[in-house]
Design an enzyme around this catalytic site. Structure first.
Site, PDB file in Angstrom:
ATOM      1  N   CYS A  65     -19.063 -52.415  51.151  1.00  0.00           N
ATOM      2  CA  CYS A  65     -19.211 -50.967  51.741  1.00  0.00           C
ATOM      3  C   CYS A  65     -20.157 -49.945  51.481  1.00  0.00           C
ATOM      4  O   CYS A  65     -20.134 -49.057  52.665  1.00  0.00           O
ATOM      5  CB  CYS A  65     -17.719 -50.450  51.093  1.00  0.00           C
ATOM      6  SG  CYS A  65     -16.268 -51.545  51.276  1.00  0.00           S
ATOM      7  N   GLU A  81      -2.701 -58.000  45.040  1.00  0.00           N
ATOM      8  CA  GLU A  81      -3.658 -59.194  45.428  1.00  0.00           C
ATOM      9  C   GLU A  81      -3.590 -60.234  44.396  1.00  0.00           C
ATOM     10  O   GLU A  81      -3.784 -61.306  44.700  1.00  0.00           O
ATOM     11  CB  GLU A  81      -5.180 -58.711  46.008  1.00  0.00           C
ATOM     12  CG  GLU A  81      -5.630 -59.616  47.033  1.00  0.00           C
ATOM     13  CD  GLU A  81      -6.577 -59.020  47.720  1.00  0.00           C
ATOM     14  OE1 GLU A  81      -7.471 -58.015  47.337  1.00  0.00           O
ATOM     15  OE2 GLU A  81      -7.275 -59.370  48.664  1.00  0.00           O
ATOM     16  N   SER A 123      -5.125 -62.331  52.355  1.00  0.00           N
ATOM     17  CA  SER A 123      -4.039 -61.747  51.393  1.00  0.00           C
ATOM     18  C   SER A 123      -3.285 -60.939  52.363  1.00  0.00           C
ATOM     19  O   SER A 123      -3.846 -60.508  53.364  1.00  0.00           O
ATOM     20  CB  SER A 123      -4.758 -60.974  50.647  1.00  0.00           C
ATOM     21  OG  SER A 123      -3.947 -60.083  50.016  1.00  0.00           O
ATOM     22  N   GLU A 183      -0.570 -61.730  44.275  1.00  0.00           N
ATOM     23  CA  GLU A 183      -0.414 -62.821  45.208  1.00  0.00           C
ATOM     24  C   GLU A 183      -0.973 -63.965  44.955  1.00  0.00           C
ATOM     25  O   GLU A 183      -0.594 -65.083  45.254  1.00  0.00           O
ATOM     26  CB  GLU A 183      -0.908 -62.055  46.583  1.00  0.00           C
ATOM     27  CG  GLU A 183      -0.580 -62.903  47.799  1.00  0.00           C
ATOM     28  CD  GLU A 183      -1.216 -62.199  49.019  1.00  0.00           C
ATOM     29  OE1 GLU A 183      -1.862 -61.141  48.906  1.00  0.00           O
ATOM     30  OE2 GLU A 183      -1.150 -62.651  50.087  1.00  0.00           O
ATOM     31  N   CYS A 237      -9.470 -56.464  52.415  1.00  0.00           N
ATOM     32  CA  CYS A 237      -9.648 -54.876  52.337  1.00  0.00           C
ATOM     33  C   CYS A 237     -10.747 -54.462  53.217  1.00  0.00           C
ATOM     34  O   CYS A 237     -10.755 -53.227  53.349  1.00  0.00           O
ATOM     35  CB  CYS A 237      -9.997 -54.530  50.793  1.00  0.00           C
ATOM     36  SG  CYS A 237     -10.834 -55.653  49.922  1.00  0.00           S
ATOM     37  N   GLU A 262       0.902 -51.266  63.374  1.00  0.00           N
ATOM     38  CA  GLU A 262       1.713 -51.379  61.960  1.00  0.00           C
ATOM     39  C   GLU A 262       1.611 -50.876  60.932  1.00  0.00           C
ATOM     40  O   GLU A 262       2.371 -51.039  59.845  1.00  0.00           O
ATOM     41  CB  GLU A 262       1.534 -53.096  61.849  1.00  0.00           C
ATOM     42  CG  GLU A 262       0.178 -53.341  61.533  1.00  0.00           C
ATOM     43  CD  GLU A 262      -0.915 -53.962  62.697  1.00  0.00           C
ATOM     44  OE1 GLU A 262      -0.519 -53.446  63.724  1.00  0.00           O
ATOM     45  OE2 GLU A 262      -1.787 -54.542  62.260  1.00  0.00           O
ATOM     46  N   LYS A 275     -12.649 -48.527  59.387  1.00  0.00           N
ATOM     47  CA  LYS A 275     -11.299 -47.903  58.768  1.00  0.00           C
ATOM     48  C   LYS A 275     -10.658 -46.663  59.921  1.00  0.00           C
ATOM     49  O   LYS A 275      -9.243 -46.601  59.753  1.00  0.00           O
ATOM     50  CB  LYS A 275     -11.721 -47.103  57.756  1.00  0.00           C
ATOM     51  CG  LYS A 275     -12.192 -47.771  56.561  1.00  0.00           C
ATOM     52  CD  LYS A 275     -11.104 -48.372  55.636  1.00  0.00           C
ATOM     53  CE  LYS A 275     -11.813 -49.196  54.512  1.00  0.00           C
ATOM     54  NZ  LYS A 275     -10.526 -50.137  54.002  1.00  0.00           N
ATOM     55  N   GLU A 289      -8.267 -49.289  61.548  1.00  0.00           N
ATOM     56  CA  GLU A 289      -7.608 -49.711  60.982  1.00  0.00           C
ATOM     57  C   GLU A 289      -6.379 -48.542  60.763  1.00  0.00           C
ATOM     58  O   GLU A 289      -4.880 -48.985  60.927  1.00  0.00           O
ATOM     59  CB  GLU A 289      -7.872 -50.003  59.456  1.00  0.00           C
ATOM     60  CG  GLU A 289      -6.903 -50.716  58.439  1.00  0.00           C
ATOM     61  CD  GLU A 289      -7.584 -50.741  57.305  1.00  0.00           C
ATOM     62  OE1 GLU A 289      -8.434 -49.941  56.836  1.00  0.00           O
ATOM     63  OE2 GLU A 289      -7.055 -51.667  56.417  1.00  0.00           O
TER      64      GLU A 289
END
Ligand code: FMN
Ligand code: SF4
Ligand code: SF4
Ligand code: SF4
Ligand code: SF4
Lengths: 624, 390
Positions: free
Chosen positions: A551, A308, A355, A311, A335, A402, A394, A397
């Site tokens: 988190c 990241e 990102s 990037e 994230c 994908e 999550k 996710e």
């Protein structure tokens, strides 16, 4: 400590009382209140409930929650105020003049008991077949009031179907007591508004848009509603049966990665004070349960920083060197899967600002089923990857179509802190008493991934690495602690000046790297609205976490939650991080190892793009 | 439908120009006049109107609002409809006067959805008032400006409760708010707001014209003036009557030519059931209080059936927000069904009466606080009859 956010959507009556000068005396001046015959002094505007709690007088509550605006609907906290015919709710009653309060009079006790009896009469099911058994506010009250029979009967048939449509949140409205904490969480704290009370009277239900399954509405899977539900009406979608089955299957190599936040919270499930470290005991527990390898998500958090951070630098280079004005800045972190779903629903035209990095969980999944499999010589087909996360999003996710870049499902199961605790209990282990043990190789070293758990942590880690890469020096903060990144304010902003940069990065000389941090999607909304208005032009990097506190306050963390509990969990993480030898991601030996052995082209190149980066879906607000 | 028994207020053929009188005096004098008259809210709760206006007047805010509660949802009431239809001037000008008194710039008429047919007529009336400069900017040449907007209700009984009404005006689900803060401080959009019944505004108009002293000659010392009653049920002459406070139930029964009356439900579904033995009680805030509904039951009526109808109404109309009302009313109704099925002990009914008392004090708004009233009063007086008939 973080303040409750009162948004414009909270009805006026739910907003805190504005004490007017002249009307009620000086703000902050004291007023006397007599509670059960004893006088106390409290600041004007203190509610009766607050006054009682400050003075260790217990008043039961159900719809009240420290994080939320007031509702006053369960009525269990009623008290008697001299001179009033009715019993006001102590949670909503601001003390503005001298009043006399009774908290245990006959009327009060009777009314509370009646309210409880009424709730129980419509509460389907029994505690012993309920996942909140032992940690349920309704059950606790029943015990407190000595309920030993159902005064007004007890419902014996289901009235609602359990909604299991979502990968993340399961809704059983037969356990709902209509406290509306979830509604207020979703709309006020998170500014999502997936839940609302519909219909009236006895038919009132917490429902979704057109009563659709939760999977088909704009729910972002953050699970914040679960954390604030007093009963078992909401829970995360629990994969532990499948995980047990995988463990029990000798053919399968079951790998678990553990994120920083569950370690900071799981002790609470075993009666420890919030902020008690369980990191290395947890490793032991996981091995005793039968996981074949216990890996540290800090590794992939560091990996995320590498990718990241690179990037971001590449985006800056494109803009500053190549003059490419199509480059999207600020770059937003990616994230937090709740945040991702939020932006996909609410700001689908801004996905290019994100990102392209996968979250640490998903990066690790892809690495485990490729590099790790290679290194350990295991057929990836036989690897089951479990991710212990503080997060319910999550789960969604890891099921995104994908997320299969390894050629397999990168992460098979997302498991929450609460579910992990349950597995540990079921295995007959008492976590706090276990021995310490380390993480498994080859990813056993840590850099600065640990602080990912608290809001601002990703930013702090990213800055440490980016600054060091660009200047060859550590960030100019004592002990590398970039304090402006820390804290619980909803939206924070700060900057770091890049000076005496290395020749490769000369275009960054003198750039004041500006960043923003927001946590809770209500705050994310503020940032996004500012972006949409074109006000973030001078900002380079934005960290967003869907959950209040980051988190450590995730939707899979132990219940209850409060600003104080989240603060203690965050303190633990920062304290543990301060003890680490290496505090920069790029210096983590495991990171060096993977870029030497596997991702040999370096960050943001072909292979890492394939495995560690992703793309997003323009979802919008209307889903057919 | 005319008012059948016109007395004090609605007898006046040429009502004096209260509006002009009010606007040419000081606002606080208007408030004082209303206070001195002893006028209490006609919507049912009987809160002193002058005090309400004074509280709103003394609240600090740059905007204030006046709301006329024309939701008239209480079963058995239809007097506000007549006032709106035939005494429009009194109601609307009463609102302007109230606005002047508290310093408001805007008023809302919250009109019951079922009264939609009055909407055009009332809108035209407001238009006319604007033309005559009795509404709008610089009313009657003064520097006071005030306008009125009509909003249609959506058919929920609870939206007649003032804070739920305000929520509804703001476009939210019609649910009662917590109190305190009260609407006089924190009302519509958080601004000081007075909510008054249609009749209250009409009466205020008369008081301004005739003076507090004149007005308080009528009625009792604690309940001054007269009250419009919507009388229905077993009688020969149902309709809207104006009676002075202090009138006994038996006098009312005579007035409407009711015979063989067993009980009278005063105050609508949320009111109390008065048995024959207590017909010498009076309609007054200090005795039997009512927003206007009087329902007469003769000897042939099955009180269990009567009560079931009331409780069904509440189960249906509870907004569902708070526990005591949402579930409590269901339990009371279930108890009645148990009686009907011969499956209910007397002690369980007593348990439910006890529950009703908790609902009265622990519910969030007036709906749940008053919904047990018929249950408790009918059980108090007719328990034996109800049980012996099964
Ligand atoms: C459930 C419920 C329904 C009500 N419906 C009405 C109504 O239709 N009209 C009305 O004037 N007041 C109604 N009220 C009373 C109002 O809350 C409020 O007290 C009244 O409008 C105040 O006006 P007043 O002081 O002029 O009576 C209702 C109250 C409750 C609890
Ligand atoms: S939600 Fe609570 S009270 Fe209800 S069954 Fe579960 S543990 Fe028991
Ligand atoms: S998971 Fe989050 S978005 Fe979904 S309903 Fe709960 S609070 Fe709302
Ligand atoms: S689902 Fe839980 S939080 Fe939501 S209203 Fe029901 S009991 Fe309360
Ligand atoms: S008393 Fe009834 S109508 Fe009033 S808030 Fe409670 S549930 Fe709603």
């Amino acid at each position: 400590m973080e303040k409750t956010q009162h948004t414009h959507r909270a009805p006026v009556s739910h907003q805190p009382l504005v004490v007017e000068k002249g009307n009620l005396g000086e703000i902050g001046s004291l007023v006397e209140v007599e509670i059960n015959g004893i006088p106390y002094k409290v600041p004007i505007g203190t509610t009766i409930l607050e006054a009682c709690r400050q003075n260790n007088i217990h008043i039961p509550t159900l719809c009240y929650h420290e994080d939320l605006c007031l509702a006053g609907v369960c009525r269990i906290c009623v008290v008697e105020v001299e001179g009033m015919k009715v019993l006001p709710t102590s949670c909503t009653f601001p003390i503005t003049n001298r009043i006399k309060v009774r908290t245990t009079s006959e009327k009060v006790r009777k009314a509370r008991r009646h309210i409880l009896d009424l709730l129980l009469s419509e509460h389907y099911g029994e505690c012993y077949s309920c996942h909140r058994n032992g940690n349920c506010e309704l059950q606790t009250l029943a015990k407190e009031y000595g309920v030993d029979f159902y005064r007004f009967g007890h419902i014996t048939e289901r009235r609602h179907k359990v909604d299991k449509s979502s990968y993340s949140v399961i809704r059983d409205m037969d356990k709902c007591i209509l406290c509306k904490r979830c509604v207020r969480t979703c709309i006020d704290l998170q500014e999502v508004g997936a839940l609302e009370a519909t219909q009236r009277g006895d038919m009132t239900t917490i429902s979704t848009f057109l009563d659709k399954p939760l999977a088909d509405v704009i729910c972002i899977n953050c699970g914040q509603c679960i954390n604030r539900c007093p009963t078992a009406a909401l829970k995360a979608n629990d994969p532990s049966d499948e995980i047990w089955a995988a463990i029990d299957d000798p053919e399968m190599h079951v790998v678990i990665q553990t994120a920083p936040s569950p370690r900071s919270g799981i002790g609470e499930e075993f009666g420890c004070e919030p902020g008690t470290s369980m990191t290395y005991k947890l490793n032991t527990a996981l091995r005793m349960i039968g996981f074949d390898a216990v890996l540290d998500t800090n590794f992939s958090a560091d990996l995320t920083i590498m990718e990241e951070g690179t990037e971001l630098l590449l985006r800056l280079k494109k803009l500053l060197v190549e003059g490419d004005s199509s480059v999207k800045l600020p770059q937003f972190t990616s994230c937090s899967p709740g945040w991702i779903k939020y932006i996909e629903h609410f700001y689908p035209d801004f996905l290019d600002y994100l990102s392209s990095c996968k979250s640490p969980q998903q990066m690790f999944g892809a690495v485990i089923k490729t590099f790790y499999a290679q290194e350990r010589n295991i057929d990836p087909n036989k690897i089951v990857t479990v991710a212990l996360m503080p997060c319910s999003a999550k789960k969604f996710e890891c099921n995104r179509p994908e997320m299969t870049d390894s050629g397999f499902k990168d992460v098979d199961y997302g498991l929450t802190t609460r579910e992990m605790a349950q597995m540990i209990r079921e295995a007959g282990l008492h976590l706090p008493e276990l021995q310490n043990s380390a993480f498994d190789e080859p990813f056993g070293d840590t850099g600065s991934g640990l602080i990912f758990g608290a809001t601002g942590g990703v930013m702090e880690s990213a800055l440490r690495t980016a600054y060091a890469l660009v200047t060859g020096r550590p960030v100019p903060f004592e002990n590398l602690q970039i304090l402006p990144c820390r804290g619980f304010e909803g939206v924070r902003e700060a900057s770091v000046l890049l000076e005496n940069v290395l020749p490769d990065w000369s275009f960054l000389e003198g750039v004041n790297l500006k960043f923003m941090i927001a946590h809770g999607t209500a705050n994310a909304k503020k940032v996004m609205d500012a972006l949409a208005r074109g006000e973030l032009k001078d900002i380079h990097f934005v960290e967003i976490m869907a959950c209040p506190g980051g988190c450590i306050g995730g939707g899979g963390q132990p219940i209850p939650t409060s600003p104080e509990i989240r603060q203690k969990r965050a303190e633990l993480i920062y304290n543990e991080a301060a003890d680490l030898e290496i505090n920069e991601s790029f210096r983590n030996p495991s990171i060096k190892y993977i870029y030497e052995k596997f991702l040999t082209e370096g960050p943001c190149r072909h292979l890492s793009h394939k495995l560690l980066h992703t793309h997003y879906v323009k979802r919008g607000k209307y889903i057919d | 439908m005319p008012i059948l028994n016109k007395l004090v207020i609605f007898d006046e053929n040429n009502i004096e120009d209260s509006l002009k009188k009010a606007i040419s005096s000081e606002p606080q004098d208007v408030v004082m006049e209303i206070r001195e008259s002893g006028l209490k809210g006609r919507g049912g709760a009987g809160f002193p109107t002058g005090t309400k206006w004074l509280l709103a007047r003394s609240a600090h805010a740059d905007k204030k609002f006046v709301v006329c509660n024309a939701d008239e949802g209480e079963p058995g009431t239809f007097k506000d409809r007549i006032l709106l239809d035939e005494y429009t001037k009194l109601v609307f000008e009463g609102m302007v006067i109230a606005g002047y008194a508290i310093g408001a710039q805007k008023g809302f008429l919250y009109l019951r959805g079922e009264y939609r047919y009055l909407f055009d007529k009332l809108t035209k009336y407001l238009e006319q008032m604007r033309k005559e400069n009795r509404l709008g900017n610089n009313i009657l040449g003064s520097n006071y400006s005030f306008d009125i907007e009509i909003r249609l209700g959506s058919g929920a009984y609870v939206c007649g409760e003032e804070s739920a009404l305000i929520e509804s005006l703001e476009g939210h689900r019609g649910e009662a708010r917590n109190r305190p803060p009260y609407p006089v401080n924190t009302g519509y959009l958080g601004y000081p707001t007075i909510v008054n019944n249609v009749e209250t505004f009409a009466v205020a108009h008369i008081i301004v014209a005739k003076g507090a002293e004149w007005y308080s000659k009528y009625g009792t010392s604690k309940s001054t003036g007269t009250k419009l009653l919507s009388i229905s049920g077993d009688c020969k002459k149902p309709g809207v009557y104006e009676v002075p406070f202090g009138t006994t139930i038996s006098d009312i029964l005579k007035l409407v030519e009711a015979e063989n009356t067993k009980a009278v439900q005063v105050g609508g579904a949320s009111g109390f059931c008065i048995p024959k033995a207590e017909f010498d009680r009076t309609v007054a805030f200090e005795d039997v209080s009512t927003g206007g509904s009087v329902i007469i039951f003769n000897e042939t009526r099955d009180m269990l059936q009567v009560l079931e109808n009331f409780m069904e109404f509440f189960v249906e109309e509870s907004c569902g927000q708070c526990t005591p009302c949402r579930i409590g009313n269901v339990k009371l109704l279930e108890g009645l069904m148990k009686i009907r099925n011969n499956d209910c002990s007397l002690s369980y009914i007593h348990e439910l009466v006890d529950l009703g008392r908790s609902m009265q004090i622990a519910s969030k708004c007036g709906l749940g606080q008053s919904s047990p009233n018929p249950f408790i009063s009918i059980m108090e007086h007719f328990e034996n009859e109800i049980f012996s008939q099964r």
